[in-house]
Design a protein around this motif. Sequence first.
Motif, PDB file in Angstrom:
ATOM      1  N   ALA A  70       7.073  -1.557 -27.711  1.00  0.00           N
ATOM      2  CA  ALA A  70       6.500  -2.744 -28.362  1.00  0.00           C
ATOM      3  C   ALA A  70       7.211  -4.012 -27.895  1.00  0.00           C
ATOM      4  O   ALA A  70       6.573  -5.039 -27.634  1.00  0.00           O
ATOM      5  CB  ALA A  70       6.594  -2.613 -29.880  1.00  0.00           C
ATOM      6  N   TRP A  71       8.536  -3.931 -27.755  1.00  0.00           N
ATOM      7  CA  TRP A  71       9.308  -5.093 -27.291  1.00  0.00           C
ATOM      8  C   TRP A  71       8.900  -5.470 -25.869  1.00  0.00           C
ATOM      9  O   TRP A  71       8.663  -6.625 -25.546  1.00  0.00           O
ATOM     10  CB  TRP A  71      10.803  -4.765 -27.340  1.00  0.00           C
ATOM     11  N   ARG A  72       8.783  -4.462 -25.015  1.00  0.00           N
ATOM     12  CA  ARG A  72       8.426  -4.727 -23.615  1.00  0.00           C
ATOM     13  C   ARG A  72       7.045  -5.364 -23.515  1.00  0.00           C
ATOM     14  O   ARG A  72       6.824  -6.291 -22.748  1.00  0.00           O
ATOM     15  CB  ARG A  72       8.472  -3.423 -22.814  1.00  0.00           C
ATOM     16  N   ARG A  73       6.137  -4.834 -24.295  1.00  0.00           N
ATOM     17  CA  ARG A  73       4.772  -5.346 -24.315  1.00  0.00           C
ATOM     18  C   ARG A  73       4.778  -6.822 -24.725  1.00  0.00           C
ATOM     19  O   ARG A  73       4.166  -7.668 -24.071  1.00  0.00           O
ATOM     20  CB  ARG A  73       3.975  -4.519 -25.326  1.00  0.00           C
ATOM     21  N   THR A 114      -2.732  -6.583 -15.094  1.00  0.00           N
ATOM     22  CA  THR A 114      -2.730  -8.046 -15.052  1.00  0.00           C
ATOM     23  C   THR A 114      -1.760  -8.671 -16.059  1.00  0.00           C
ATOM     24  O   THR A 114      -2.007  -9.729 -16.610  1.00  0.00           O
ATOM     25  CB  THR A 114      -4.144  -8.662 -15.219  1.00  0.00           C
ATOM     26  N   LEU A 115      -0.637  -7.993 -16.278  1.00  0.00           N
ATOM     27  CA  LEU A 115       0.476  -8.573 -17.029  1.00  0.00           C
ATOM     28  C   LEU A 115       1.680  -8.617 -16.099  1.00  0.00           C
ATOM     29  O   LEU A 115       1.884  -7.694 -15.316  1.00  0.00           O
ATOM     30  CB  LEU A 115       0.852  -7.686 -18.219  1.00  0.00           C
ATOM     31  N   LEU A 116       2.494  -9.665 -16.212  1.00  0.00           N
ATOM     32  CA  LEU A 116       3.759  -9.673 -15.480  1.00  0.00           C
ATOM     33  C   LEU A 116       4.712  -8.679 -16.148  1.00  0.00           C
ATOM     34  O   LEU A 116       4.555  -8.343 -17.313  1.00  0.00           O
ATOM     35  CB  LEU A 116       4.374 -11.075 -15.508  1.00  0.00           C
ATOM     36  N   GLU A 117       5.707  -8.249 -15.389  1.00  0.00           N
ATOM     37  CA  GLU A 117       6.607  -7.236 -15.930  1.00  0.00           C
ATOM     38  C   GLU A 117       7.614  -7.837 -16.904  1.00  0.00           C
ATOM     39  O   GLU A 117       8.058  -8.967 -16.736  1.00  0.00           O
ATOM     40  CB  GLU A 117       7.352  -6.510 -14.810  1.00  0.00           C
ATOM     41  N   TYR A 118       7.962  -7.040 -17.916  1.00  0.00           N
ATOM     42  CA  TYR A 118       9.003  -7.381 -18.883  1.00  0.00           C
ATOM     43  C   TYR A 118      10.359  -7.443 -18.180  1.00  0.00           C
ATOM     44  O   TYR A 118      10.536  -6.859 -17.115  1.00  0.00           O
ATOM     45  CB  TYR A 118       9.030  -6.319 -19.990  1.00  0.00           C
ATOM     46  N   CYS A 134       0.834  -1.213   0.000  1.00  0.00           N
ATOM     47  CA  CYS A 134       0.000   0.000   0.000  1.00  0.00           C
ATOM     48  C   CYS A 134       0.862   1.254   0.000  1.00  0.00           C
ATOM     49  O   CYS A 134       0.634   2.186  -0.780  1.00  0.00           O
ATOM     50  CB  CYS A 134      -0.906   0.032   1.236  1.00  0.00           C
ATOM     51  N   VAL A 135       1.858   1.278   0.887  1.00  0.00           N
ATOM     52  CA  VAL A 135       2.635   2.495   1.105  1.00  0.00           C
ATOM     53  C   VAL A 135       3.345   2.942  -0.166  1.00  0.00           C
ATOM     54  O   VAL A 135       3.398   4.129  -0.479  1.00  0.00           O
ATOM     55  CB  VAL A 135       3.636   2.276   2.260  1.00  0.00           C
ATOM     56  N   ARG A 136       3.872   1.981  -0.939  1.00  0.00           N
ATOM     57  CA  ARG A 136       4.623   2.398  -2.135  1.00  0.00           C
ATOM     58  C   ARG A 136       3.737   3.047  -3.192  1.00  0.00           C
ATOM     59  O   ARG A 136       4.235   3.708  -4.081  1.00  0.00           O
ATOM     60  CB  ARG A 136       5.428   1.239  -2.712  1.00  0.00           C
ATOM     61  N   LEU A 137       2.402   2.895  -3.043  1.00  0.00           N
ATOM     62  CA  LEU A 137       1.484   3.539  -3.984  1.00  0.00           C
ATOM     63  C   LEU A 137       1.050   4.933  -3.527  1.00  0.00           C
ATOM     64  O   LEU A 137       0.394   5.656  -4.277  1.00  0.00           O
ATOM     65  CB  LEU A 137       0.235   2.667  -4.181  1.00  0.00           C
ATOM     66  N   GLU A 161       5.171   7.032 -12.799  1.00  0.00           N
ATOM     67  CA  GLU A 161       5.024   5.948 -13.773  1.00  0.00           C
ATOM     68  C   GLU A 161       5.497   4.614 -13.226  1.00  0.00           C
ATOM     69  O   GLU A 161       5.024   3.579 -13.655  1.00  0.00           O
ATOM     70  CB  GLU A 161       5.856   6.133 -15.043  1.00  0.00           C
ATOM     71  N   SER A 162       6.492   4.627 -12.346  1.00  0.00           N
ATOM     72  CA  SER A 162       7.078   3.347 -11.978  1.00  0.00           C
ATOM     73  C   SER A 162       6.042   2.435 -11.331  1.00  0.00           C
ATOM     74  O   SER A 162       6.233   1.243 -11.271  1.00  0.00           O
ATOM     75  CB  SER A 162       8.318   3.533 -11.103  1.00  0.00           C
ATOM     76  N   GLY A 163       4.940   3.009 -10.846  1.00  0.00           N
ATOM     77  CA  GLY A 163       3.866   2.168 -10.328  1.00  0.00           C
ATOM     78  C   GLY A 163       2.918   1.677 -11.410  1.00  0.00           C
ATOM     79  O   GLY A 163       2.317   0.629 -11.287  1.00  0.00           O
ATOM     80  N   ALA A 164       2.820   2.429 -12.490  1.00  0.00           N
ATOM     81  CA  ALA A 164       1.794   2.126 -13.490  1.00  0.00           C
ATOM     82  C   ALA A 164       2.188   0.968 -14.398  1.00  0.00           C
ATOM     83  O   ALA A 164       1.348   0.234 -14.878  1.00  0.00           O
ATOM     84  CB  ALA A 164       1.502   3.363 -14.320  1.00  0.00           C
ATOM     85  N   GLU A 165       3.495   0.814 -14.659  1.00  0.00           N
ATOM     86  CA  GLU A 165       3.930  -0.135 -15.676  1.00  0.00           C
ATOM     87  C   GLU A 165       4.235  -1.516 -15.144  1.00  0.00           C
ATOM     88  O   GLU A 165       4.415  -2.445 -15.906  1.00  0.00           O
ATOM     89  CB  GLU A 165       5.200   0.403 -16.358  1.00  0.00           C
ATOM     90  N   GLU A 166       4.367  -1.649 -13.832  1.00  0.00           N
ATOM     91  CA  GLU A 166       4.933  -2.896 -13.337  1.00  0.00           C
ATOM     92  C   GLU A 166       3.915  -4.026 -13.300  1.00  0.00           C
ATOM     93  O   GLU A 166       2.754  -3.859 -13.680  1.00  0.00           O
ATOM     94  CB  GLU A 166       5.519  -2.674 -11.957  1.00  0.00           C
TER      95      GLU A 166
END
Length: 239
Positions: free
Chosen positions: A208-211, A176-180, A154-157, A166-171
């Motif tokens: 695109a690669w990360r996705r 519901t995707l695991l991180e690249y 919770c705290v890190r959000l 952003e570092s919270g949005a992409e991970e």
Amino acid sequence: MTAPWRATVLTLFPEMFPGPLGVSLAGKALSSGLWDLEARDIRASATDRHRSVDDTPAGGGPGMVLRADVLAAAIDAADNAVGVPRLLMSPRGRPLTQAYVRELAAGPGALVVCGRFEGVDQRVIEARNLEEVSIGDYVLSGGEIAAMALIDACVRLLPGVMGKAESGAEESFSETLLEYPQYTRPQAFEGRQIPEVLTSGDHAKVAAWRRAEAEALTKARRPDLWAKRHGPPKNTTDG
Ligand code: SAH
């Protein structure tokens, strides 16, 4: 000024806190007042001369059970924690997910009860309306580590805790995707290079690669998450 997000933990081992929550991201945010932590000793609410908090299970069986009256008194004494969700860490609880974490982080905080021994008397769960929360399908010896996991997530959000919004949005799990896979210098490590696309400077290609990597990882490792995104795999063989 709004009050900081507040975690009130009820535990038989208040000395375990802040523990890991006192270092790094969460610790810095704690000392700068972005959130607030109070660990309260359940034993302080014991009433008999032995200060007992547990007793043998009704109906028999191994171990001890946390008493309803002592725990209820501890909850009632936590007067800083009014109007927040009341959670009980419990292996049979609602699974803690990133969506649930986001929900909790968006609120005013949480009262988090840590069980010990064989668990807590059912009547206090009902009488104090505790929501049981599980951090996974395994059994810990107490709720403290589970509470720390929940609070840390919770705290890190909370606004201002992580460096970049952003570092919270992409991970992992945010969509519901695991991180690249991630890489950093050196360019070569034991003969392995950083994938070329990542050093190309082409942001669209990188994205695109990360996705594609995230999708491939999710499909391979977590078909359950993949199915949630896209619906269950279709049976094309038809029996
Ligand atoms: N006899 C219980 C387990 C008790 S474990 C049962 O079979 O369900 C003791 C305490 O550890 C629990 O009361 C709970 O607070 C905590 N705990 C153990 N595993 C947990 C998990 N996976 N998630 C959250 N809390 C857990």
